[in-house]
Design an enzyme around this catalytic site. Structure first.
Site, PDB file in Angstrom:
ATOM      1  N   GLU A  43     -12.664   2.404  -0.805  1.00  0.00           N
ATOM      2  CA  GLU A  43     -12.959   1.245   0.167  1.00  0.00           C
ATOM      3  C   GLU A  43     -12.429   1.631   1.191  1.00  0.00           C
ATOM      4  O   GLU A  43     -11.749   1.770   1.331  1.00  0.00           O
ATOM      5  CB  GLU A  43     -12.195  -0.269  -0.986  1.00  0.00           C
ATOM      6  CG  GLU A  43     -11.817  -1.770   0.258  1.00  0.00           C
ATOM      7  CD  GLU A  43     -11.345  -2.051  -0.134  1.00  0.00           C
ATOM      8  OE1 GLU A  43     -10.979  -2.911  -2.163  1.00  0.00           O
ATOM      9  OE2 GLU A  43     -11.421  -3.678  -0.485  1.00  0.00           O
ATOM     10  N   ARG A 267      -5.478   7.765 -14.145  1.00  0.00           N
ATOM     11  CA  ARG A 267      -4.961   8.225 -11.984  1.00  0.00           C
ATOM     12  C   ARG A 267      -3.948   8.454 -12.068  1.00  0.00           C
ATOM     13  O   ARG A 267      -2.786   9.771 -12.687  1.00  0.00           O
ATOM     14  CB  ARG A 267      -4.449   6.665 -12.385  1.00  0.00           C
ATOM     15  CG  ARG A 267      -4.191   5.576 -10.864  1.00  0.00           C
ATOM     16  CD  ARG A 267      -3.696   4.524 -10.898  1.00  0.00           C
ATOM     17  NE  ARG A 267      -3.709   4.254  -9.421  1.00  0.00           N
ATOM     18  CZ  ARG A 267      -5.379   3.298  -8.856  1.00  0.00           C
ATOM     19  NH1 ARG A 267      -6.607   3.292  -9.215  1.00  0.00           N
ATOM     20  NH2 ARG A 267      -5.401   3.387  -7.107  1.00  0.00           N
ATOM     21  N   LYS A 277      -3.131   2.443  -1.265  1.00  0.00           N
ATOM     22  CA  LYS A 277      -3.315   1.687  -0.569  1.00  0.00           C
ATOM     23  C   LYS A 277      -2.286   0.240   0.339  1.00  0.00           C
ATOM     24  O   LYS A 277      -1.701   0.882   1.602  1.00  0.00           O
ATOM     25  CB  LYS A 277      -4.899   1.429   0.055  1.00  0.00           C
ATOM     26  CG  LYS A 277      -5.487   3.119  -0.012  1.00  0.00           C
ATOM     27  CD  LYS A 277      -7.241   2.633   0.463  1.00  0.00           C
ATOM     28  CE  LYS A 277      -7.575   2.504  -1.175  1.00  0.00           C
ATOM     29  NZ  LYS A 277      -8.959   1.933  -0.933  1.00  0.00           N
TER      30      LYS A 277
HETATM   31  P1  ATP Z   1      -5.323   1.670  -4.526  1.00  0.00           P
HETATM   32  O1  ATP Z   1      -4.293   1.325  -5.633  1.00  0.00           O
HETATM   33  O2  ATP Z   1      -4.413   3.237  -3.503  1.00  0.00           O
HETATM   34  O3  ATP Z   1      -5.712   1.365  -3.262  1.00  0.00           O
HETATM   35  P2  ATP Z   1      -7.959   2.093  -4.775  1.00  0.00           P
HETATM   36  O4  ATP Z   1      -8.415   2.591  -6.421  1.00  0.00           O
HETATM   37  O5  ATP Z   1      -8.250   1.156  -5.017  1.00  0.00           O
HETATM   38  O6  ATP Z   1      -6.492   2.704  -5.202  1.00  0.00           O
HETATM   39  P3  ATP Z   1     -10.888   2.983  -3.671  1.00  0.00           P
HETATM   40  O7  ATP Z   1     -10.434   3.015  -2.535  1.00  0.00           O
HETATM   41  O8  ATP Z   1     -11.408   2.111  -4.872  1.00  0.00           O
HETATM   42  O9  ATP Z   1      -9.109   2.675  -3.917  1.00  0.00           O
HETATM   43  O10 ATP Z   1     -10.468   4.436  -4.775  1.00  0.00           O
HETATM   44  C1  ATP Z   1     -12.042   5.552  -4.456  1.00  0.00           C
HETATM   45  C2  ATP Z   1     -11.822   6.200  -5.444  1.00  0.00           C
HETATM   46  O11 ATP Z   1     -10.603   7.023  -5.546  1.00  0.00           O
HETATM   47  C3  ATP Z   1     -11.836   5.597  -6.419  1.00  0.00           C
HETATM   48  O12 ATP Z   1     -12.951   5.567  -7.760  1.00  0.00           O
HETATM   49  C4  ATP Z   1     -10.598   5.822  -7.408  1.00  0.00           C
HETATM   50  O13 ATP Z   1     -10.513   5.578  -8.725  1.00  0.00           O
HETATM   51  C5  ATP Z   1     -10.077   7.186  -6.888  1.00  0.00           C
HETATM   52  N1  ATP Z   1      -7.902   6.885  -6.624  1.00  0.00           N
HETATM   53  C6  ATP Z   1      -7.423   5.905  -6.352  1.00  0.00           C
HETATM   54  N2  ATP Z   1      -6.146   5.891  -6.134  1.00  0.00           N
HETATM   55  C7  ATP Z   1      -6.426   7.086  -7.680  1.00  0.00           C
HETATM   56  C8  ATP Z   1      -5.701   7.933  -7.633  1.00  0.00           C
HETATM   57  N3  ATP Z   1      -4.651   7.355  -8.106  1.00  0.00           N
HETATM   58  N4  ATP Z   1      -5.666   8.962  -8.948  1.00  0.00           N
HETATM   59  C9  ATP Z   1      -6.646   8.740  -9.498  1.00  0.00           C
HETATM   60  N5  ATP Z   1      -7.898   8.556  -8.612  1.00  0.00           N
HETATM   61  C10 ATP Z   1      -7.286   7.723  -7.930  1.00  0.00           C
HETATM   62 MG    MG Z   2      -9.564  -0.520  -4.515  1.00  0.00          MG
END
Ligand code: ATP
Ligand code: MG
Length: 576
Positions: A43, A267, A277
């Site tokens: 995102e 994760r 983020k």
């Molecule tokens: P955040 O909580 O930091 O905003 P998010 O999961 O909302 O992370 P996205 O932009 O939706 O962020 O993530 C893109 C991809 O990265 C998704 O497939 C998500 O599952 C993966 N991802 C995000 N954070 C992690 C993490 N800490 N470890 C492994 N994969 C991750």
């Molecule tokens: Mg997200």
């Protein structure tokens, strides 16, 4: 297509993992006609962090390994938080990590298709317009132990639903007035299946579609269909989406479209680090750090500026593995991989961070010698360089003690040490200022020890680094420590937020470090090992007249030590 020969540029996996095994099995059974296509779906609401690096390595790495491809798809269904700046930084970061996408795509490109599919579901009696407020929807939802209550709007006719949904789209209703919901089962044990919201009304400008839309699809409604449209075979995401998989599959089945499959993995969490983020954005907005690329940030732009290499990060990710249970990895393990990589590639130089002046009384005034220094003992091809030596040099304050404690083998009165690449020197006397602090140490040198060895075979217990006072130049060096002082920064007392765990000493600025002259030509991004101190890189804040260095990581490797010591939880993980 069934073989698993990695492309040559892809690092060999350290150990297999369950996702790779699923793909192998799908190839064996020809589930997707031998295709492997993945996507990385960020995102664009912030900069990528080390957790994303794990997902990127998995998505791109596995597709490369099985000669498939990966789409970079921006999951931009939330108009309020998304910005073009993030879209650009994400592309830069993925490339920096060493990966290239087959297609650059946006979920927002599918808005029309998603809308048409919603109409299809309404016509099939599988979706309805609901007038409950967000609060009411929550209350009707029930709990894990109690079933939900059906919305009073659940049994609207198809015609009424079609009419209302069309009017939602044309902007007739204010934000939050209505939603479109899937008609599934308000008594389902999985809360995600209790008539989840598919569309909400948000009158907000979107970074790509502008004001064309005022209804936006929810993540769950958009994600699986985007995967399906792109014929994604293996859609990897983190474990918190496991409970969403039945809904992912429900939409695909209800629409009768390409069956992408969602696979959840653990994760990444790191000690002393927050990977979210939203929280990183807060640090930036509140000015707790200097920006998304502050070298203390766990963002890819931050660690890049700090001097971490993509190779180190990829090796780290390969070693932590992929599992079905969330855990926490020690930050020390990541630092270990950074050192391991920099050890191979970083030229050695001498720099003194906290200078103490040393005068070699029996060395001729005005004389300069060029000492031969090895650039990288790990790389014979890196050659040697000349380092100027003179009568007055700087050493680290820490390398001299007037009253040495037991076991202190560096310089002290009457003791002899080796100056790296130069001579043996013996401390004779000190000069103090009016506060009683030592400002100068007077020594003698033994001319017969040039190059670092005594012809009579006598030994010294310590070798210290130095720079020539006449030739060294001043630079700023930024020393970083963990951004948070708590191992789990999210562990916060009632009523406070995670910023209470910020480490007040995460940045120390040294303004008058003394560097050997060969460093003068350094440009932003250049990496070095400052002998005995650590790995450093030139920061983009540098100007021709004034270089600024970041300490990437100090030399001491606590993780490697733990690995070679007694067993312990971590030894099951990585490989040494
Ligand atoms: P955040 O909580 O930091 O905003 P998010 O999961 O909302 O992370 P996205 O932009 O939706 O962020 O993530 C893109 C991809 O990265 C998704 O497939 C998500 O599952 C993966 N991802 C995000 N954070 C992690 C993490 N800490 N470890 C492994 N994969 C991750
Ligand atoms: Mg997200």
């Amino acid at each position: 297509m069934n073989d698993a020969n990695p492309k040559p540029e892809v690092a060999a996996p350290v150990q297999s993992n369950f996702v790779r095994e699923i793909i192998r099995e799908d190839l064996r059974t020809n589930k997707y006609n031998g295709r492997v296509w993945t996507r990385f779906p960020p995102e664009p609401n912030g900069y990528l962090h080390i957790g994303h690096a794990k997902a990127i390595c998995l998505d791109f790495g596995l597709a490369d390994e099985f000669r498939g491809g990966t789409n970079l798809r921006f999951d931009d269904t939330n108009p309020e938080k998304e910005e073009t700046e993030y879209v650009e930084s994400i592309q830069e970061d993925v490339r920096w990590l060493g990966f290239e996408w087959e297609n650059l795509l946006y979920a927002s490109d599918y808005f029309q298709q998603l809308y048409d599919w919603a109409v299809q579901l309404i016509k099939a009696g599988k979706a309805y317009v609901c007038d409950l407020s967000a609060d009411e929807v929550r209350r009707y939802r029930g709990t894990l132990t109690e079933p939900g209550k059906e919305s009073p709007y659940r049994n609207r006719t198809v015609e009424e639903n079609l009419d209302l949904f069309a009017r939602m789209k044309t902007g007739e209703f204010p934000d939050g007035a209505r939603t479109l919901r899937a008609k599934i089962d308000m008594a389902a044990p999985n809360l995600n299946m209790r008539d989840p919201v598919m569309y909400r009304i948000v009158h907000a400008e979107h970074h790509r579609t502008g004001n064309k839309w005022c209804i936006y699809p929810m993540y769950d409604y958009a994600h699986g269909q985007s995967d399906s449209l792109e014929k994604i075979t293996h859609s990897m995401c983190t474990l918190e989406f496991e409970d969403h998989r039945p809904l992912y599959n429900w939409y695909i089945q209800a629409l009768g479209i390409f069956p992408s499959q969602q696979i959840e993995f653990d994760r990444l969490n790191l000690t002393y680090t927050l990977l979210s983020k939203r929280k990183l954005l807060q640090l930036v907005q509140e000015g707790r750090v200097r920006g998304w690329d502050d070298p203390r940030m766990p963002t890819l732009s931050g660690i890049r500026r700090r001097g971490y290499t993509p190779e180190a990060l990829r090796n780290f990710v390969a070693n932590i593995g992929v599992t079905k249970t969330n855990g926490t990895i020690e930050l020390a393990m990541l630092e270990h991989f950074v050192r391991e990589d920099l050890n191979r590639r970083a030229p050695r130089v001498m720099a003194v961070l906290k200078p103490l002046k040393v005068v070699i009384d029996n060395y001729p005034e005005g004389r300069t010698e060029e000492m031969d220094a090895v650039n990288n003992p790990e790389d014979a091809g890196a050659g040697t360089r000349k380092v100027p030596f003179g009568r007055v040099i700087y050493i680290e304050q820490d390398d001299f003690r007037e009253d040495p404690p037991k076991g202190y083998f560096r310089l002290s009165p009457g003791k002899e040490v080796r100056l790296r690449y130069a001579y043996f020197i013996t401390a004779k006397s000190v000069v103090k200022n009016s506060q009683g602090e030592i400002v100068e140490v007077h020594c003698t040198y033994d001319p017969a020890t040039r190059g670092g060895n005594a012809p009579d075979g006598r030994k010294v217990k310590s070798t210290i680094h130095w720079v020539s006072a006449d030739h060294a130049f001043d630079a700023e060096v930024r020393l970083y420590d963990n951004l948070f002082s708590k191992e789990n920064p999210g562990d916060v007392p009632e009523g406070q937020d995670f910023t209470v765990n910020l480490n007040p000493n995460s940045l120390e600025i040294v303004t008058n470090a003394k560097l050997e002259p060969s460093l003068k030509t350094g440009t932003a991004g250049d990496r070095y090992q400052f002998e005995r101190l650590g790995y450093f890189c030139v920061d983009p804040d540098s100007t021709p007249g004034k270089l600024v260095f970041n300490r990437t990581v100090a030399l001491k490797d606590t993780w490697a030590k733990k690995q070679s010591g007694a067993s312990g939880q971590l030894s099951a993980r990585g490989k040494e």
